[in-house]
Design a protein around this motif. Structure first.
Motif, mmCIF file in Angstrom:
data_model
loop_
_atom_site.group_PDB
_atom_site.id
_atom_site.type_symbol
_atom_site.label_atom_id
_atom_site.label_comp_id
_atom_site.label_asym_id
_atom_site.label_seq_id
_atom_site.Cartn_x
_atom_site.Cartn_y
_atom_site.Cartn_z
ATOM 1 N N ILE A 159 29.408 -41.432 -12.251
ATOM 2 C CA ILE A 159 28.765 -40.187 -12.666
ATOM 3 C C ILE A 159 29.793 -39.299 -13.361
ATOM 4 O O ILE A 159 30.882 -39.060 -12.827
ATOM 5 N N LEU A 160 29.447 -38.804 -14.535
ATOM 6 C CA LEU A 160 30.317 -37.894 -15.289
ATOM 7 C C LEU A 160 29.638 -36.532 -15.374
ATOM 8 O O LEU A 160 28.450 -36.441 -15.684
ATOM 9 N N ILE A 161 30.420 -35.488 -15.097
ATOM 10 C CA ILE A 161 29.893 -34.125 -15.165
ATOM 11 C C ILE A 161 30.684 -33.332 -16.208
ATOM 12 O O ILE A 161 31.919 -33.318 -16.179
ATOM 13 N N PHE A 162 29.949 -32.706 -17.111
ATOM 14 C CA PHE A 162 30.548 -31.843 -18.135
ATOM 15 C C PHE A 162 30.097 -30.407 -17.871
ATOM 16 O O PHE A 162 28.980 -30.170 -17.397
ATOM 17 N N LYS A 163 30.966 -29.476 -18.204
ATOM 18 C CA LYS A 163 30.708 -28.062 -17.920
ATOM 19 C C LYS A 163 30.776 -27.254 -19.214
ATOM 20 O O LYS A 163 31.621 -27.505 -20.075
ATOM 21 N N LYS A 164 29.868 -26.279 -19.308
ATOM 22 C CA LYS A 164 29.852 -25.419 -20.490
ATOM 23 C C LYS A 164 31.091 -24.532 -20.502
ATOM 24 O O LYS A 164 31.487 -23.978 -19.468
ATOM 25 N N THR A 165 31.706 -24.410 -21.643
ATOM 26 C CA THR A 165 32.919 -23.582 -21.750
ATOM 27 C C THR A 165 32.532 -22.116 -21.945
ATOM 28 O O THR A 165 31.427 -21.791 -22.384
ATOM 29 N N LYS A 182 27.615 -40.073 -4.218
ATOM 30 C CA LYS A 182 26.642 -39.021 -3.927
ATOM 31 C C LYS A 182 27.278 -37.642 -3.767
ATOM 32 O O LYS A 182 26.560 -36.635 -3.740
ATOM 33 N N ASP A 183 28.599 -37.593 -3.710
ATOM 34 C CA ASP A 183 29.264 -36.291 -3.597
ATOM 35 C C ASP A 183 29.021 -35.417 -4.819
ATOM 36 O O ASP A 183 29.216 -34.196 -4.763
ATOM 37 N N PHE A 184 28.594 -36.026 -5.928
ATOM 38 C CA PHE A 184 28.337 -35.201 -7.120
ATOM 39 C C PHE A 184 27.188 -34.225 -6.850
ATOM 40 O O PHE A 184 27.150 -33.135 -7.419
ATOM 41 N N VAL A 185 26.253 -34.624 -5.987
ATOM 42 C CA VAL A 185 25.140 -33.728 -5.654
ATOM 43 C C VAL A 185 25.656 -32.522 -4.878
ATOM 44 O O VAL A 185 25.269 -31.375 -5.143
ATOM 45 N N PHE A 228 32.512 -38.652 -10.538
ATOM 46 C CA PHE A 228 32.182 -39.147 -9.200
ATOM 47 C C PHE A 228 31.699 -40.595 -9.340
ATOM 48 O O PHE A 228 30.523 -40.842 -9.604
ATOM 49 N N GLY A 229 32.616 -41.540 -9.208
ATOM 50 C CA GLY A 229 32.268 -42.929 -9.453
ATOM 51 C C GLY A 229 31.875 -43.094 -10.908
ATOM 52 O O GLY A 229 32.650 -42.773 -11.822
ATOM 53 N N PHE A 264 26.180 -30.591 -17.495
ATOM 54 C CA PHE A 264 25.592 -31.743 -18.169
ATOM 55 C C PHE A 264 26.012 -32.977 -17.376
ATOM 56 O O PHE A 264 27.199 -33.280 -17.261
ATOM 57 N N VAL A 265 25.030 -33.684 -16.789
ATOM 58 C CA VAL A 265 25.329 -34.819 -15.911
ATOM 59 C C VAL A 265 24.824 -36.105 -16.554
ATOM 60 O O VAL A 265 23.686 -36.178 -17.027
ATOM 61 N N THR A 266 25.674 -37.114 -16.581
ATOM 62 C CA THR A 266 25.281 -38.398 -17.137
ATOM 63 C C THR A 266 25.985 -39.511 -16.370
ATOM 64 O O THR A 266 26.692 -39.261 -15.390
ATOM 65 N N THR A 267 25.768 -40.743 -16.787
ATOM 66 C CA THR A 267 26.425 -41.889 -16.161
ATOM 67 C C THR A 267 27.305 -42.591 -17.177
ATOM 68 O O THR A 267 27.090 -42.482 -18.388
ATOM 69 N N VAL A 268 28.284 -43.317 -16.674
ATOM 70 C CA VAL A 268 29.045 -44.211 -17.534
ATOM 71 C C VAL A 268 28.074 -45.271 -18.032
ATOM 72 O O VAL A 268 27.331 -45.866 -17.260
ATOM 73 N N CYS A 269 28.053 -45.497 -19.329
ATOM 74 C CA CYS A 269 27.065 -46.427 -19.888
ATOM 75 C C CYS A 269 27.418 -47.867 -19.534
ATOM 76 O O CYS A 269 28.502 -48.340 -19.877
#
Length: 563
Positions: free
Chosen positions: A557-563, A444-447, A554-555, A494-499
Motif C-alpha cells: 500500500i502506498l500513501i501520498f499526501k497533499k502538499t 492493515k496498519d495503513f487503515v 505499508f507493505g 491518495f491511497v493506491t497499491t503497488v501495481c
C-alpha cells in the motif's frame, strides 16, 4: 433405551445407493482439493479485490452487536441497496463468524466448503426429480464434479453469492419437476425469497421461467399441467417478493441499479445513444462515494476482469467455442448426445438445457447477460452425463456382439477417460494460476494511520482510493464511506497499491505455459481461455495530482499526501 438406528436398513439403503454415494464422495474430495489449491499459502484471499467485498458484507453482520445494524452511515445498511445485494450471503457468513468466533476472512473461506456441500445436495435433489435411475444419477454427479468454470462467469471454483444462486435455482427446478406435490408452494416460496436476496441475478433467473414452460410445451414433456402450475407460481411468487423491495429501494437516494426495471432502462438508453450503461460485472459502482450515480464512480482504474470483452464475445468464446472445438466437427459428440436423449425421450432434461442456452443467447444482448453461463455450463456437464449413460444403453440394446460393439464401447470409455483427465487437469491448473495471482502484502496498519489523522475526525471526505483493492480493504477494516471522496483533487490523502505485473504473473503459471505449447499446434486455442486477454502492466498512480508527494508505505500500500 430404545435403539432407533436400524443397521440392516441403513446398510440396504447404502447398498442400493452405492454408486450415488461413491460419486458424491468423489465430488466432495475433488472440490475440496481444488479449494485447498486455490487458497494455499495466500497472503490475501484469492481475487482479493472481490474477496474483500464479500468479506466486508460478512463483517457487517459479524461485527454488529445484534444481527443487522441499520445505521444509515454504515455501508451495508438496509436503508440503501447495498444492504440487500447479498443479504442472505452476508447473514450466513456473519452468523458463522459470530457462532464460531472466527474473523470474516475465515468465514468467507469456510463458505467455500459449506457451499460445495450444499451444491451436492441441491444437485442430487434436482437429478432425483428428473430421473429415477440411480446409476444415471451417479454418472451425472460424477460428470458435474469435473466442472470448474473460469473467471468471466465464475463457476464452481469461486464460491461467492453467484455460486449460491445456482444452488438455489437447482432446488427450485427440482421442486418444479418433482412428482411429489407435497409442500411445493412452501418450498418454491422459500427458495425464491432466498434466491432474490442472495444475488441480483436471482430475480432475473426466476422471472425467466416462462421460457422453461415454453420448451416443456414445445417438446411435449409428460406431466405438463403440474409443471406449468409450478412454473406459473414461481413467476408470480417472485414478482410478489421482489416488487415491495424494488419500490422501497427505488425511493432511496442510491435507487436500485441492479433491478431488472433499471437494467432494462439502462439498456434502452444505451440503444438510444443517451447515457451508456456502465454497471459492470465487478459491481464497481457499489464502491463509489455515497450518492454518486453508477456512471461516476471515480474508481475507473480498478481491476475489471471482463471489461475487454462484450457479453456476446464472452458467450461465443467461453461456451460455443468450446462446444465447437476445435472446429464445427468438434460438436459431433455433443449433437449425438442431444439426438440420443431425444431418442430416449429425456424431454425434461432437454427442456432445461434449451431453456438455459436460450437464456444465455438472449442475455448476451444485455450487459452482464453472459453471467447466465453459470447455469448453462453446469447443466451442459449434466447433459454429458446423461448422454454417456444412454450411449452405453444404445450400444447394449442395438448392436449385436462382435468387434463393432467392442469398438463402440471402447470409443465411449476413451472419451470419458479423456474428458475426465482434461477437466481435472484444467481445474487444478486454473485454480493454481488463480492462487499465484495478486498475492500481495497489504499491511492493515495503513487503515490505523488514515484514521489517526486529524482529517478523519473532521466531518467531510478527505481520502481518495485509486485502486479497488485498497478501497475494499479499507472499507473492510472500518474506514467510513463518509470519509471517501471520488475526486482525487479534493482529497488530502491518495491511497493506491503497488501495481502487480499481471502479464508476468500470468506467464509464470503452469496453465499459461501449457496453453502456450498447445497453441503452437491448435490455431486460436487461447481465445477460449482468456489468457490472450491478460492485462498489461498499468500505472497505479496514473490519477495522482501533481501537488501530492509520497508519504508512507505499508507493505504494497502506498500513501501520498497533499502538499
Amino acid at each position: 433405551m430404545r435403539n432407533y438406528f436400524d443397521k440392516k436398513k441403513a446398510w440396504n439403503i447404502a447398498k442400493d445407493n452405492k454408486w450415488i454415494i461413491a460419486a458424491s464422495v468423489f465430488f466432495i474430495i475433488l472440490k475440496f482439493f481444488l479449494i485447498g489449491t486455490l487458497w494455499e499459502n495466500r497472503l490475501l484471499p484469492p481475487q482479493p479485490d472481490d474477496a474483500f467485498i464479500y468479506a466486508s458484507n460478512i463483517e457487517s453482520v459479524r461485527d454488529c452487536p445484534t444481527v443487522l445494524c441499520n445505521d444509515e452511515s454504515q455501508y451495508y445498511s438496509l436503508k440503501n441497496y447495498q444492504g440487500f445485494t447479498y443479504l442472505t450471503y452476508r447473514l450466513s457468513g456473519g452468523l458463522i463468524g459470530k457462532i464460531l468466533h472466527i474473523d470474516s476472512i475465515s468465514a468467507f473461506k469456510l463458505l467455500f466448503y459449506a457451499g460445495t456441500v450444499l451444491l451436492l445436495f441441491s444437485l442430487i435433489y434436482l437429478l432425483k426429480s428428473l430421473e429415477s435411475n440411480k446409476n444415471l444419477i451417479a454418472i451425472s454427479i460424477f460428470t458435474l464434479s469435473l466442472f470448474n468454470g473460469m473467471g468471466y462467469y465464475h463457476g464452481f471454483w469461486w464460491v461467492v453469492p453467484s455460486f449460491f444462486t445456482v444452488v438455489l435455482f437447482f432446488l427450485i427446478l427440482g421442486t418444479v419437476f418433482n412428482g411429489d406435490d407435497r409442500h411445493w408452494k412452501t418450498k418454491i416460496t422459500i427458495f425464491s425469497a432466498l434466491l432474490i436476496l442472495t444475488h441480483p441475478t436471482g430475480i432475473f433467473m426466476n422471472l425467466s421461467v416462462p421460457l422453461l414452460a415454453f420448451f416443456c410445451w414445445f417438446l411435449k414433456v409428460d406431466r405438463k399441467n403440474p409443471i406449468f402450475k409450478k412454473i406459473l407460481f414461481t413467476f408470480i411468487c417472485s414478482i410478489l417478493i421482489y416488487s415491495p423491495i424494488a419500490v422501497y429501494l427505488n425511493n432511496t437516494p442510491l435507487k436500485n441499479p441492479f433491478g431488472p426495471e433499471n437494467m432494462l432502462a439502462s439498456y434502452y438508453n444505451t440503444l438510444a445513444n443517451k447515457h451508456p450503461a456502465t454497471i459492470d460485472s465487478q459491481e464497481e459502482d457499489r464502491l463509489s462515494a455515497e450518492h454518486n450515480p453508477p456512471e461516476k464512480t471515480g474508481f475507473e482504474n480498478s481491476q475489471n476482469t471482463s471489461g475487454n470483452l462484450s457479453d456476446k464475445e464472452i458467450v461465443k468464446n467461453y461456451y460455443f467455442s468450446w462446444i465447437f472445438f476445435p472446429r464445427l466437427y468438434g460438436a459431433i459428440p455433443f449433437i449425438l448426445t442431444i439426438l440420443i436423449l431425444f431418442y430416449y425421450k429425456k424431454l425434461e432434461v432437454l427442456s432445461i438445457y434449451f431453456y438455459f442456452i436460450t437464456l444465455v443467447v438472449v442475455g448476451a444482448l444485455f450487459q452482464n447477460g453472459s453471467r447466465m453461463l453459470i447455469l448453462l455450463w453446469p447443466f451442459t456437464y449434466i447433459l454429458i452425463g446423461f448422454g454417456a449413460f444412454f450411449a452405453f444403453k444404445l450400444i447394449r440394446d442395438k448392436i449385436g456382439p462382435g468387434a463393432i460393439k467392442a469398438a463402440a464401447y471402447t470409443m465411449i470409455v476413451s472419451f470419458l477417460l479423456a474428458f475426465t483427465a482434461i477437466n481435472i487437469s484444467f481445474s487444478y491448473l486454473f485454480n493454481e494460476s488463480q492462487n499465484k495471482m495478486f498475492n500481495m502484502d497489504i499491511d492493515k496498519d495503513f487503515v490505523d494511520y488514515i484514521q489517526s489523522t486529524g482529517y478523519y475526525k473532521d466531518n467531510g471526505k478527505f481520502v481518495f482510493f485509486n485502486s479497488k483493492l485498497s478501497l475494499v480493504f479499507g472499507i473492510y477494516q472500518g474506514i467510513s464511506i463518509s470519509k471517501i471522496t471520488a475526486d482525487a483533487s479534493n482529497a488530502e490523502y491518495f491511497v493506491t497499491t503497488v501495481c502487480p505485473d499481471t502479464a508476468k504473473e500470468t506467464e509464470q503459471t503452469k496453465l499459461f505455459q501449457l496453453y502456450s505449447t498447445l497453441r503452437k499446434y491448435i490455431s486460436g486455442f487461447e481465445n477460449r481461455t482468456g489468457l490472450d486477454k491478460r492485462e498489461a502492466r498499468v500505472d497505479c498512480n496514473g490519477n495522482l495530482p501533481s501537488n501530492f508527494i509520497f508519504d508512507k508505505r505499508f507493505g504494497d500500500i502506498l500513501i501520498f499526501k497533499k502538499t
